[in-house]
Design an enzyme around this catalytic site. Structure first.
Site, PDB file in Angstrom:
ATOM      1  N   GLY A 165      -4.538  -4.427  -3.685  1.00  0.00           N
ATOM      2  CA  GLY A 165      -5.581  -3.443  -3.927  1.00  0.00           C
ATOM      3  C   GLY A 165      -4.914  -2.127  -4.259  1.00  0.00           C
ATOM      4  O   GLY A 165      -4.193  -1.578  -3.436  1.00  0.00           O
ATOM      5  N   GLN A 211       2.003  -6.067  -3.317  1.00  0.00           N
ATOM      6  CA  GLN A 211       2.442  -6.142  -1.917  1.00  0.00           C
ATOM      7  C   GLN A 211       3.726  -5.320  -1.705  1.00  0.00           C
ATOM      8  O   GLN A 211       3.922  -4.339  -2.396  1.00  0.00           O
ATOM      9  CB  GLN A 211       2.628  -7.596  -1.466  1.00  0.00           C
ATOM     10  CG  GLN A 211       1.328  -8.374  -1.305  1.00  0.00           C
ATOM     11  CD  GLN A 211       0.769  -8.910  -2.613  1.00  0.00           C
ATOM     12  OE1 GLN A 211       1.480  -9.539  -3.376  1.00  0.00           O
ATOM     13  NE2 GLN A 211      -0.495  -8.685  -2.860  1.00  0.00           N
ATOM     14  N   ASP A 245       0.807  -1.226   0.000  1.00  0.00           N
ATOM     15  CA  ASP A 245       0.000   0.000   0.000  1.00  0.00           C
ATOM     16  C   ASP A 245       0.838   1.273   0.000  1.00  0.00           C
ATOM     17  O   ASP A 245       0.465   2.290   0.582  1.00  0.00           O
ATOM     18  CB  ASP A 245      -0.966   0.014   1.215  1.00  0.00           C
ATOM     19  CG  ASP A 245      -1.876  -1.199   1.225  1.00  0.00           C
ATOM     20  OD1 ASP A 245      -2.281  -1.618   0.127  1.00  0.00           O
ATOM     21  OD2 ASP A 245      -2.167  -1.711   2.314  1.00  0.00           O
TER      22      ASP A 245
END
Ligand code: GDP
Ligand code: IMO
Ligand code: MG
Length: 423
Positions: free
Chosen positions: A40, A219, A13
């Site tokens: 994500g 990741q 992130d």
């Protein structure tokens, strides 16, 4: 032209999606080489917000082709849904713009089931997985009982291979219907067939014809199954070296390795985190930085930038340049702390990241305190416009790590990006 590997230098992130999106404007291909829909990536363009889990953010440009390479574990239903969502947002997704490796391993319902079963058995030692079946899918891959994307096209072969996975050990009697799963996944295979390629051949041909390529890691380095805080990691290798394995290219083809680094640190899921803040500063970073997981919505744990982690990431990835993200989130702080060393429980001072989790878990951070700034930097487009303390913060990181900062991101939008190269 160039083959660039882009990796997260922390616990994921870091803003990789945004940086890939910026770089993809001048790239012909973006290749995802590991992980799955545990990732994500939020990318904001104009009024639209795109949430991507599997498809590289290069898809947002018509001039860029996105490749999901062999190292990825692919959930067919998820990718089909993601393709649909993108189309509904006005993005062209067709076989000329998206390629899927025919030998990527497939995530099946049994993997999600196993993921949650394994987590519930861990009691007090949960990993806090995303629950997407990532670990079990890689487990079957390594055990040589996995299903590859191309297997979905052959019903009989698919059934034969699925029988070898002994689902009876996971599900209770009558909890699953193998023939129904075969039908469903064969159906997905047929829908994905136009996108399937030999991705190694495809990417190598692109390299040989001089195309610009970004190899996108999902990741982050500290979640790497080898180099991360094992066992509090994901089940693949996000590190740059894995780009070669995960896409089937030779190491000599890689020209640069870009590390994406958040100006502070976050972690979602369990595992040690030396600079974690449980005070109002942690809350400030979470609220101002919108630190809630893109995939699971969980609040992210927040803390100060850890240069021991960053230097480690630079070493294990061979990082040549850093893109620093979310500097604007630090606006308004009187002072900012940066961890430069660790102190072990025995009082030993460490400059290097310790590989023993028992040692790392109990290390105390040794901080340098740098001055903060009050100004809102989110609309600044030139490095020289930044307040002196913000420039000093960026330069401090470059100096301490010995790696150039190539870009500083000050907001979610494309234009909120300062291009520079520090000394
Ligand atoms: P990734 O997984 O590394 O792609 O990162 P995520 O997308 O999960 O998380 C990064 C979040 O920060 C996203 O919501 C981005 O829109 C946002 N973001 C990226 N860069 C910046 C920035 O420079 N400033 C701010 N405020 N937000 C950013
Ligand atoms: P992006 O690409 C942050 C974390 C999970 C958990 C651990 C293992 O958005 O940076 P898994 O489901 O992979 O078995 O979970 O890894 N994790 C991530 N954390 N960003 C991610 O991806 C992550 N993908 C997995 O929270 O701690
Ligand atoms: Mg993310």
């Amino acid at each position: 032209m160039d083959v660039i590997v882009l990796v997260g230098t922390q616990f994921g992130d870091e803003g990789k999606g945004k940086i890939t999106d910026i770089l993809a404007e001048d790239s012909d291909y973006v290749v995802r080489y590991q992980g799955g829909n545990n990732a994500g990536h939020t990318v904001c363009v104009g009024e639209s917000t795109f949430k991507l889990h599997l498809i590289p953010s290069g898809i947002l440009y018509d001039s860029c082709c996105s490749v999901i390479a062999n190292g990825v574990v692919l959930d067919p239903a998820v990718i089909l849904q993601e393709m649909e969502t993108l189309r509904n947002q006005g993005i062209t997704v067709d076989p000329s713009k998206l390629k899927i490796s025919s030998i990527a391993n497939v995530i099946l319902p049994v993997h999600r089931k196993l993921d949650s079963k394994q987590e519930s058995k861990r009691h007090h030692e949960k990993i806090g997985t995303t629950g997407k079946g990532i670990g079990p899918a890689y487990m079957h891959k390594v055990a040589r009982t996995g299903i590859r994307v191309q297997d979905l096209l052959k019903k009989d072969l698919l059934k034969k291979k699925l029988l070898k996975q002994n689902w009876g050990e996971v599900y209770g009697e009558d909890e699953y219907d193998l023939d129904r799963v075969v039908d469903e996944y064969h159906g997905y295979g047929l829908q994905l067939e136009p996108y399937m390629v030999d991705s190694s051949l495809f990417v190598n041909n692109a390299i040989d014809s001089g195309k610009s390529i970004i190899m996108e890691g999902a990741q982050g380095t500290l979640l790497d199954v080898d180099h991360g805080t094992y066992p509090y990691v994901t089940s693949s290798n996000p590190v740059a070296g894995a780009a070669c394995v995960g896409a089937g290219i030779g190491p000599h083809k890689i020209k640069k390795v870009i590390g994406v680094t958040k100006a502070y640190l976050t972690r979602v899921g369990e595992g040690p985190f030396t600079t974690e803040l449980h005070d109002r500063y942690g809350e400030y970073l979470r609220e101002k930085g919108g630190e809630f997981g893109t995939t699971t919505g969980r609040p992210r744990r927040c803390g100060w930038l850890d240069l021991v982690v960053l230097k480690y990431a630079i070493r294990v990835n061979g990082i040549t340049e850093i893109c620093l993200t979310k500097l604007d989130v630090l606006d308004g702080l009187d002072s900012i702390k940066v961890c430069t060393r660790y102190k072990t429980v025995d009082g030993e001072l460490l400059d290097e990241f310790p590989l023993d989790l028992e040692v790392y878990s109990f290390c105390e951070p040794i901080y340098e305190t740098l001055p903060g700034w009050k100004e809102d930097i989110s609309q600044m487009t030139d490095f020289s416009e930044l307040p002196e303390s913000a420039r000093a913060y960026v330069e401090y990181i470059a100096l301490h790590t010995g790696v150039q900062i190539k870009m500083v991101s000050v907001g979610t939008r494309r234009r909120q990006t300062i291009h520079l190269i520090t000394r």
